[in-house]
Design a protein around this motif. Structure first.
Motif, PDB file in Angstrom:
ATOM      1  N   ASP A  73      35.992  47.788  45.368  1.00  0.00           N
ATOM      2  CA  ASP A  73      36.044  48.050  46.715  1.00  0.00           C
ATOM      3  C   ASP A  73      37.684  47.552  47.584  1.00  0.00           C
ATOM      4  O   ASP A  73      37.921  47.246  48.514  1.00  0.00           O
ATOM      5  CB  ASP A  73      35.431  46.988  47.253  1.00  0.00           C
ATOM      6  CG  ASP A  73      35.172  45.406  47.138  1.00  0.00           C
ATOM      7  OD1 ASP A  73      36.127  45.484  46.740  1.00  0.00           O
ATOM      8  OD2 ASP A  73      34.894  44.804  48.117  1.00  0.00           O
ATOM      9  N   HIS A  74      38.276  48.299  46.533  1.00  0.00           N
ATOM     10  CA  HIS A  74      39.728  47.016  46.316  1.00  0.00           C
ATOM     11  C   HIS A  74      40.369  48.678  45.851  1.00  0.00           C
ATOM     12  O   HIS A  74      40.196  48.376  44.856  1.00  0.00           O
ATOM     13  CB  HIS A  74      39.949  45.467  46.274  1.00  0.00           C
ATOM     14  CG  HIS A  74      39.376  45.387  44.965  1.00  0.00           C
ATOM     15  ND1 HIS A  74      38.585  44.857  45.554  1.00  0.00           N
ATOM     16  CD2 HIS A  74      39.804  45.715  43.365  1.00  0.00           C
ATOM     17  CE1 HIS A  74      38.379  44.343  43.514  1.00  0.00           C
ATOM     18  NE2 HIS A  74      38.831  45.292  43.132  1.00  0.00           N
ATOM     19  N   LEU A  75      41.740  48.930  45.442  1.00  0.00           N
ATOM     20  CA  LEU A  75      42.761  49.040  44.982  1.00  0.00           C
ATOM     21  C   LEU A  75      43.351  48.553  43.621  1.00  0.00           C
ATOM     22  O   LEU A  75      43.137  47.465  43.056  1.00  0.00           O
ATOM     23  CB  LEU A  75      43.804  49.633  45.613  1.00  0.00           C
ATOM     24  CG  LEU A  75      44.113  50.791  46.515  1.00  0.00           C
ATOM     25  CD1 LEU A  75      45.039  50.566  47.234  1.00  0.00           C
ATOM     26  CD2 LEU A  75      43.348  51.628  46.296  1.00  0.00           C
ATOM     27  N   SER A  76      43.201  49.294  42.645  1.00  0.00           N
ATOM     28  CA  SER A  76      43.897  49.283  41.633  1.00  0.00           C
ATOM     29  C   SER A  76      42.708  47.722  41.153  1.00  0.00           C
ATOM     30  O   SER A  76      43.801  46.523  40.867  1.00  0.00           O
ATOM     31  CB  SER A  76      45.134  48.331  41.968  1.00  0.00           C
ATOM     32  OG  SER A  76      46.800  49.111  40.377  1.00  0.00           O
ATOM     33  N   ASP A  77      42.139  47.606  40.237  1.00  0.00           N
ATOM     34  CA  ASP A  77      41.193  46.525  39.459  1.00  0.00           C
ATOM     35  C   ASP A  77      41.773  45.851  38.591  1.00  0.00           C
ATOM     36  O   ASP A  77      41.749  44.546  38.889  1.00  0.00           O
ATOM     37  CB  ASP A  77      39.599  46.965  39.597  1.00  0.00           C
ATOM     38  CG  ASP A  77      38.659  46.223  38.957  1.00  0.00           C
ATOM     39  OD1 ASP A  77      38.404  45.226  40.750  1.00  0.00           O
ATOM     40  OD2 ASP A  77      37.602  45.576  38.444  1.00  0.00           O
ATOM     41  N   THR A  78      42.621  46.112  38.223  1.00  0.00           N
ATOM     42  CA  THR A  78      42.763  46.120  36.118  1.00  0.00           C
ATOM     43  C   THR A  78      44.135  45.047  37.068  1.00  0.00           C
ATOM     44  O   THR A  78      43.688  44.041  36.881  1.00  0.00           O
ATOM     45  CB  THR A  78      43.765  46.946  35.599  1.00  0.00           C
ATOM     46  OG1 THR A  78      42.070  48.087  35.439  1.00  0.00           O
ATOM     47  CG2 THR A  78      44.571  45.949  34.263  1.00  0.00           C
ATOM     48  N   LYS A 128      50.274  35.902  39.320  1.00  0.00           N
ATOM     49  CA  LYS A 128      50.641  36.646  37.826  1.00  0.00           C
ATOM     50  C   LYS A 128      51.981  37.018  38.695  1.00  0.00           C
ATOM     51  O   LYS A 128      52.269  37.520  39.275  1.00  0.00           O
ATOM     52  CB  LYS A 128      49.800  36.979  37.346  1.00  0.00           C
ATOM     53  CG  LYS A 128      50.911  37.708  35.948  1.00  0.00           C
ATOM     54  CD  LYS A 128      49.593  38.545  35.920  1.00  0.00           C
ATOM     55  CE  LYS A 128      50.621  39.503  33.897  1.00  0.00           C
ATOM     56  NZ  LYS A 128      51.840  39.791  34.004  1.00  0.00           N
ATOM     57  N   LEU A 129      53.173  36.786  37.403  1.00  0.00           N
ATOM     58  CA  LEU A 129      54.247  37.893  37.974  1.00  0.00           C
ATOM     59  C   LEU A 129      54.151  38.765  37.020  1.00  0.00           C
ATOM     60  O   LEU A 129      53.891  38.697  36.021  1.00  0.00           O
ATOM     61  CB  LEU A 129      55.698  36.773  37.589  1.00  0.00           C
ATOM     62  CG  LEU A 129      57.358  37.401  37.606  1.00  0.00           C
ATOM     63  CD1 LEU A 129      57.016  37.677  38.600  1.00  0.00           C
ATOM     64  CD2 LEU A 129      57.750  37.251  36.883  1.00  0.00           C
ATOM     65  N   GLU A 174      50.156  38.988  44.429  1.00  0.00           N
ATOM     66  CA  GLU A 174      49.842  39.252  45.299  1.00  0.00           C
ATOM     67  C   GLU A 174      50.661  40.669  46.552  1.00  0.00           C
ATOM     68  O   GLU A 174      49.943  41.053  47.187  1.00  0.00           O
ATOM     69  CB  GLU A 174      49.702  37.840  46.899  1.00  0.00           C
ATOM     70  CG  GLU A 174      48.499  37.392  46.012  1.00  0.00           C
ATOM     71  CD  GLU A 174      48.793  36.474  44.952  1.00  0.00           C
ATOM     72  OE1 GLU A 174      50.061  36.970  43.559  1.00  0.00           O
ATOM     73  OE2 GLU A 174      47.511  35.979  44.616  1.00  0.00           O
ATOM     74  N   ASP A 175      51.644  40.010  46.425  1.00  0.00           N
ATOM     75  CA  ASP A 175      52.730  40.815  46.838  1.00  0.00           C
ATOM     76  C   ASP A 175      52.441  42.822  46.744  1.00  0.00           C
ATOM     77  O   ASP A 175      52.666  43.819  47.691  1.00  0.00           O
ATOM     78  CB  ASP A 175      53.725  40.297  46.487  1.00  0.00           C
ATOM     79  CG  ASP A 175      54.702  39.103  46.961  1.00  0.00           C
ATOM     80  OD1 ASP A 175      53.773  38.616  48.101  1.00  0.00           O
ATOM     81  OD2 ASP A 175      55.980  38.642  46.502  1.00  0.00           O
ATOM     82  N   ILE A 176      52.822  42.712  44.840  1.00  0.00           N
ATOM     83  CA  ILE A 176      52.314  43.763  45.039  1.00  0.00           C
ATOM     84  C   ILE A 176      51.535  44.695  45.033  1.00  0.00           C
ATOM     85  O   ILE A 176      51.097  46.072  45.700  1.00  0.00           O
ATOM     86  CB  ILE A 176      52.301  45.191  43.817  1.00  0.00           C
ATOM     87  CG1 ILE A 176      53.804  44.011  42.730  1.00  0.00           C
ATOM     88  CG2 ILE A 176      52.002  45.821  42.655  1.00  0.00           C
ATOM     89  CD1 ILE A 176      54.211  43.524  41.560  1.00  0.00           C
ATOM     90  N   LEU A 177      50.217  44.589  45.579  1.00  0.00           N
ATOM     91  CA  LEU A 177      48.932  44.663  45.638  1.00  0.00           C
ATOM     92  C   LEU A 177      49.049  44.675  47.587  1.00  0.00           C
ATOM     93  O   LEU A 177      47.885  45.879  47.828  1.00  0.00           O
ATOM     94  CB  LEU A 177      47.916  43.360  45.396  1.00  0.00           C
ATOM     95  CG  LEU A 177      47.358  43.319  44.062  1.00  0.00           C
ATOM     96  CD1 LEU A 177      46.595  42.718  43.653  1.00  0.00           C
ATOM     97  CD2 LEU A 177      46.795  45.084  43.296  1.00  0.00           C
TER      98      LEU A 177
END
Ligand code: FAD
Ligand code: HEM
Ligand code: HEM
Ligand code: SF4
Ligand code: SF4
Lengths: 277, 797
Positions: free
Chosen positions: B37-42, B50-51, B73-76
């Motif tokens: 239910d979200h993008l980009s599960d990996t 994590k950086l 978090e920022d990327i997602l």
């Protein structure tokens, strides 16, 4: 499997130390003091004194070198092997320097401290040479942590088993489980024993009880005694391990602080002879 | 009938998301199907905070979604925002379970039974696969979970952990600190786990910190607990939570069910794709990790490109600048396409590769242009790369004693394959015989290629067999002379512990160990005792052939072994024709006879070898051992390691087993075929010419190597700041003391942050070598090469 620090590099540093000793004795024998007695005030005295003081500073530098991790110079093993042999050679150098003139003064204090440091060093050396093997055999492949875990587990088992055996026995077992100390004060650590160890006491008490109990009861007790005996064995083993570790460590607590005291006394000695002699 | 789109994109990882973003921006009708239910599960599942790294730096990003090094978090968040901004048509909880049809008319079936149709499919489901569930009634209740982020979140619960692998063990032990834990193991031991974890869990069970149910498996889940099948019958365990760690089902099965073919069964094999990422099913494209591109930026670029290709625009791949850079120093500065065509024409080994494969191969490789006399590599270097000769040629110095004896190789040939196969040092020095163009390919790329292109494997094997025989058994004998023998060679594989042959068997062949190592044992006093150890690049079995007697010893694989089986008769014929081969064999024979006699005088040696082989030394190249009869337990070795490596010791002296007085601390063995290298996305684990396996700066901190190393010697950690100097500490008490961790810093930075893999690098950058060994005051610590060490042990020296 391979060599101890004494044999290291085929006794290279022993050879160095012997050379230093030979030179010191040779000079001492050759030299003919002006006023008949050898002492620190002659050219030889100054010479040997200087060598001695340099040796002491160098011996203490080992504490620094040991902590210069990753330094490219000789390995710490080289340093220690040299430290031991040259440290011992110092006895000759310094003693000949004094010309055997001792008294109640700061000079002799420095000398006494030096002997003390060397003595503790010899203790440490013997410990380093003998204890590791004893320790390895005592542990029998396990680590101290594992032994302690085994003890904790035996405690739990003992308590389970004591459940059905009445208050008195429960008391004994509980006391053994909760109040058995491994380690403890420094003196206890070094002795490797505990004169009133609750586990050992429990073992004895249980055996006495078994002897006086009815057959049915003693049957029940036997299992508990077996566990307690096993625990006692492990407790002794753990204490021995602690003792060995303490033996490996204790002398350094003397060796190093007294080294510093020696350095201070030596500085005083040198200042004293220059200003007040 | 469901909706219809031009493109359906399966999986919303960086690859799929970038494709969908570009489709949205260019107005292509599309749907992005994501099973969660979200993008980009990996990336969603990365550790909190994590950086995320944007390697390789030189690769430009070509995508409508942005991406740069940053916090997970920022990327997602950025991706969520941008997906909304570009109006990406994403459908969540839409697991694709089947794909049928063909180009122009595909039908996709979703997990809930819905279907939809499309003209093109872009497959971007990554490699993570789906978490394996328990497969029993009630497995989806909300208090049942199949992964665990932070064990510290739970307290005072009764938790049932199902599974016996590393993840299950680590979770169970961590949870048991604050909870009542029961671990359910289908078998009667924890054999599947790493050794370290195995002892961790056994100790925890013994201590009673958690309970273990052996030979038990879940039957069904009820409202307040789980029903298990045990040897005693059905039992119910009441609990607040079930955490089942049963691993993941790799996506390959599903992919194959869609008609996509893989060239071999090896897990490292990749599906064959065209230069435009199209699979063997026309209209079905594969990008991202599944296509063999393990990094985020690569996946995103491909997402963009594949949408361009589908629209008929043959854009140049984004990695073009990387190739241009590589070929910049070539004389005449030819365009990339031309160089690629020339390579394909000149090197037969690479002729069967698709353009895409060849491009990838070249991006990972280095191009060298040595002139006559330049050394390519030297004998005893520990490099493990592979070389192809595009132009020019090289001379190989085959005789260690006489550099003038050389064998020449010309255009189109390759070399360096022996190090790749055996994992050992180079056996010869190679220099350029004329101005040449060589391609040097790293080990990992080569292994991927061997497993993905059948022809490459075949040609390599053929050539390698001949060269090994020539190097190790019949030096100086021309290849033609060996032809007959070579043709009869069989490559046999043995698992750890398998027997190659037994004492007393008839001797009808000779084994040349190509990979791995074996132990030699004999029956002494009714007991099998190990007498010696033989490493790759050596042979066993010559004694029976020379003496025509039955086998005089039993040979067992110490680790997984690949051996060339040489036919006995043909070999004897070869010896008859070539006395020099016979002499060499006889010399070896006499040497071994002596060794055998010596070793019977050293009965305890067998025990030591046996013990060390059990500790995995059979695959080590350099290992730290501690002589406990000398070790004063001062931990100076650990302190030295930490002090010279950013405050993190990479060895644990106390941990690890002891036999007699030999202790094997937990520390890297620099394996011949390092397990840690297997799954490293940026290929950050490298081997130095001196043999050290180290982590290079390109590590992205994914933690795969930590999991893959069976010896538990890799940790994830952030570097601690540099300490003030020693005298400053001594005189003014500044900073933490030598050998002490920086407690203040640890408290502030302990969790999360830019952790990277740390492991022993044998102090490769420190003058004087391994700090641990040099810091040991009593000489108890020593680093040894196992085969040399075994020789010392069995000869009692
Ligand atoms: C712990 C860790 C750390 C990493 N760190 C980095 C890093 O710092 N930098 C870097 O560049 N790379 C890193 N990587 C690698 C990077 O994560 C992958 O290369 C990248 O995610 C691959 O992208 P992808 O689009 O191919 O597939 P994935 O990102 O794996 O995406 C696949 C998506 O498809 C979905 N899916 C799967 N099957 C189906 C189905 N049947 N139907 C519908 N949807 C499905 C999944 O839920 C998932 O969302 C790391 C990897 C790991 C494991
Ligand atoms: C630079 C180094 C040294 C110098 C210059 C020096 C100098 C002297 C001198 C001049 C004397 C003669 C004093 C006297 O006769 O009253 C003396 C005596 C003595 N020194 Fe040193 N010394 C040095 C190092 C040492 C060291 C390393 C030790 C041992 C630790 C030491 C221990 C003694 C002792 C015990 C005496 C005899 C004191 C006495 O006569 O009562 N000295 N030294
Ligand atoms: C006056 C003479 C000596 C001085 C000033 C001296 C000083 C020191 C110092 C400063 C250390 C470093 C301790 C540490 O930092 O851990 C040390 C260690 C040591 N010394 Fe001496 N020492 C002397 C003589 C000797 C002698 C004669 C011996 C042995 C016969 C000896 C044996 C040792 C040993 C075994 C160590 C421990 C090494 C280690 O664990 O790393 N020392 N000494
Ligand atoms: S990290 Fe582990 S797998 Fe890698 S070389 Fe070292 S011991 Fe082998
Ligand atoms: S070195 Fe280890 S942690 Fe770093 S990227 Fe490679 S596998 Fe991941």
């Amino acid at each position: 499997m391979h060599q101890s620090i004494l044999v290291f590099r085929n006794y290279l540093y022993l050879k160095w130390a012997l050379l230093v000793v030979a030179v010191a004795i040779g000079l001492y024998v050759l030299h003919d003091p002006a006023y008949g007695v050898a002492n620190g005030g002659t050219w030889l005295g100054y010479g040997l004194g200087t060598i001695g003081a340099l040796l002491i500073v160098w011996l203490m530098w080992f504490g620094i070198r040991k902590r210069r991790y990753g330094a490219a110079s000789l390995s710490v093993e080289d340093w220690l092997s040299a430290h031991v042999y040259l440290g011992l050679a110092l006895i000759f150098v310094a003693t000949l320097h004094t010309g055997f003139q001792f008294g109640w003064n700061v000079h002799t204090l420095a000398y006494a401290l030096m002997i003390f440091v060397i003595g503790s060093g010899v203790f440490g050396l013997v410990a380093y040479l003998r204890v590791p093997d004893l320790m390895t055999r005592n542990r029998g492949g396990a680590t101290l942590d594992q032994i302690l875990q085994d003890i904790a587990e035996l405690d739990a088992q003992c308590r389970d088993m004591a459940m059905s055996l009445g208050d008195k026995i429960n008391q004994i077992v509980l006391h053994a489980a909760e109040d058995t100390v491994i380690g403890g004060s420094f003196r206890q650590q070094l002795s490797g024993r505990d004169a009133d160890c609750p586990t050992i006491a429990a073992n004895r008490q249980l055996q006495d009880l078994a002897a006086s109990a009815s057959t049915a009861q003693s049957e029940n007790l036997r299992g508990l005694i077996a566990l307690m005996a096993r625990k006692e064995e492990l407790v002794r083993r753990a204490r021995r391990d602690v003792r060995y570790k303490a033996l490996l460590d204790v002398w350094l607590y003397i060796h190093v602080p007294i080294s510093f005291a020696l350095l201070a006394a030596l500085a005083t000695h040198i200042v004293a002879v220059f200003f007040y002699w | 009938m469901g909706e219809h789109f031009k493109v359906a994109i399966v999986g919303s990882g960086p690859g799929g998301l970038s494709a969908a973003g570009h489709a949205a921006v260019t107005g292509v009708s599309h749907v992005l199907l994501e099973q969660t239910d979200h993008l980009s599960d990996t990336i969603y599942k990365y550790q909190k905070g994590k950086l995320v790294m944007a390697t390789p730096d030189i690769l430009p990003l070509r995508s409508d979604m942005s991406f740069a090094m940053g916090i997970r978090e920022d990327i997602l968040q950025t991706w969520d925002d941008e997906a909304a901004k570009h109006v990406v048509n994403v459908r969540y909880k839409a697991e694709v379970t089947a794909i049928s049809g063909s180009k122009g008319d595909f039908t996709l079936t979703l997990g809930n039974g819905d279907t939809l149709t499309c003209e093109f499919v872009i497959f971007a489901i990554g490699l993570q696969g789906n978490l394996r569930k328990m497969g029993v009634e009630g497995e989806d209740r909300e208090w049942i979970q199949y992964q665990l982020d932070d064990p510290d979140e739970y307290a005072d619960e009764t938790i049932v952990v199902v599974g016996a692998g590393d993840a299950a063990i680590e979770n169970a032990v961590a949870l048991s600190k604050q909870n009542n834990v029961v671990i359910v193991n289908r078998r009667d031991e924890f054999a599947r786990a790493k050794q370290g974890n195995n002892s961790l869990i056994t100790a925890a069970i013994e201590k009673g910190e958690l309970e273990c149910l052996y030979s038990a498996s879940p039957l069904r889940v009820e409202d307040d607990g789980i029903i298990l099948k045990t040897p005693q019958g059905e039992t119910k365990v009441a609990c607040n939570r079930v955490i089942a760690r049963l691993g993941a089902i790799p996506p390959r099965k599903f992919v194959e069910s869609c008609g996509i073919e893989f060239p071999s069964d090896d897990p490292a094999a990749l599906p064959e794709l065209s230069g435009e990422y199209e699979s063997n099913v026309p209209g079905l494209y594969i990008i991202g990790a599944l296509a063999g591109y393990p990094l985020i930026k690569q996946a995103m670029n491909q997402g963009y490109e594949v949408v361009e290709y589908i629209q008929g625009n043959h854009v140049k791949p984004a990695d073009e600048p990387l190739l241009e850079e590589k070929f910049r120093n070539l004389p005449g500065n030819p365009p990339v396409d031309e160089v690629i065509a020339h390579i394909q024409d000149s090197v037969p080994l690479l002729a069967g590769l698709t353009t895409l494969q060849l491009r990838e191969f070249l991006i990972d490789s280095d191009v060298h242009t040595p002139t006559k006399g330049d050394i390519v590599f030297e004998r005893n270097d520990y490099t493990n790369s592979f070389f192809s000769i595009v132009d020019g040629g090289v001379d190989i110095q085959v005789n260690p004693d006489d550099p003038s004896v050389t064998v020449g190789l010309g255009q189109g040939a390759f070399f360096g394959e022996m190090g790749l196969l055996s994992g050992r040092r180079r056996t010869a020095t190679v220099l350029a015989s004329q101005p040449s163009l060589l391609i040097e390919t790293p080990r990992r790329t080569m292994i991927k290629l061997i497993n993905s292109v059948e022809a490459v494997k075949r040609v390599m094997d053929e050539v390698a067999v001949g060269r090994q025989i020539q190097t190790y058994i019949a030096p100086g004998i021309p290849m033609e002379e060996l032809e007959e023998l070579i043709h009869a060679v069989q490559v046999e594989e043995f698992d750890q512990g398998d027997v190659l042959f037994r004492e007393g068997d008839a001797g009808d062949c000779l084994y040349l160990i190509q990979r791995g190592s074996v132990t030699v044992s004999r029956e002494i006093g009714g007991k099998e005792s190990v007498i010696s150890y033989v490493a790759a690049g050596n042979y066993v079995g010559e004694m029976a052939l020379i003496s025509n007697a039955p086998r005089s010893a039993t040979i067992k694989a110490a680790v997984p072994v690949e051996a060339l089986r040489l036919d006995g008769e043909k070999f004897q014929q070869l010896m008859e024709r070539n006395p020099s081969v016979r002499e060499l064999m006889e010399e070896k024979y006499r040497g071994r006879m002596l060794e055998n006699i010596e070793s019977t005088k050293q009965p305890q040696a067998g025990g030591i070898i046996q013990f060390l082989v059990e500790q995995g030394l059979g695959e080590a190249t350099d290992v730290l051992l501690i002589d406990e009869a000398l070790c004063v337990r001062c931990d100076n070795c650990e302190k030295a390691c930490a002090e010279t490596h950013f405050g993190q010791s990479r060895l644990n002296r106390e941990a690890g087993p002891t036999y007699e007085s030999i202790h094997v601390p937990t520390s890297c063995r620099h394996c011949e075929h390092p397990h840690c290298m297997v799954d490293c996305p940026p290929d950050a684990l490298r081997r130095n010419p001196n043999g050290e396996v180290y982590v290079s700066d390109s590590c992205i901190g994914c933690g795969n190597c930590e999991r893959n190393c069976p010896y538990g010697v890799i940790h994830m950690a952030a570097p601690q700041p540099k300490k003030p100097g020693l005298l400053q500490w001594l005189l003014f008490g500044r900073g933490p003391g030598p050998g002490q961790p920086d407690a203040e810093w640890l408290a502030a930075h302990g969790k999360g942050g830019a952790k990277k893999a740390v492991k022993c690098d044998m102090c490769k950058d420190i003058e004087g070598g391994a700090s641990c060994v040099r810091a040991c005051p009593t000489g108890a610590a020593l680093r040894v090469n196992p085969s040399e060490f075994f020789k010392i042990v069995s000869q009692g020296r």
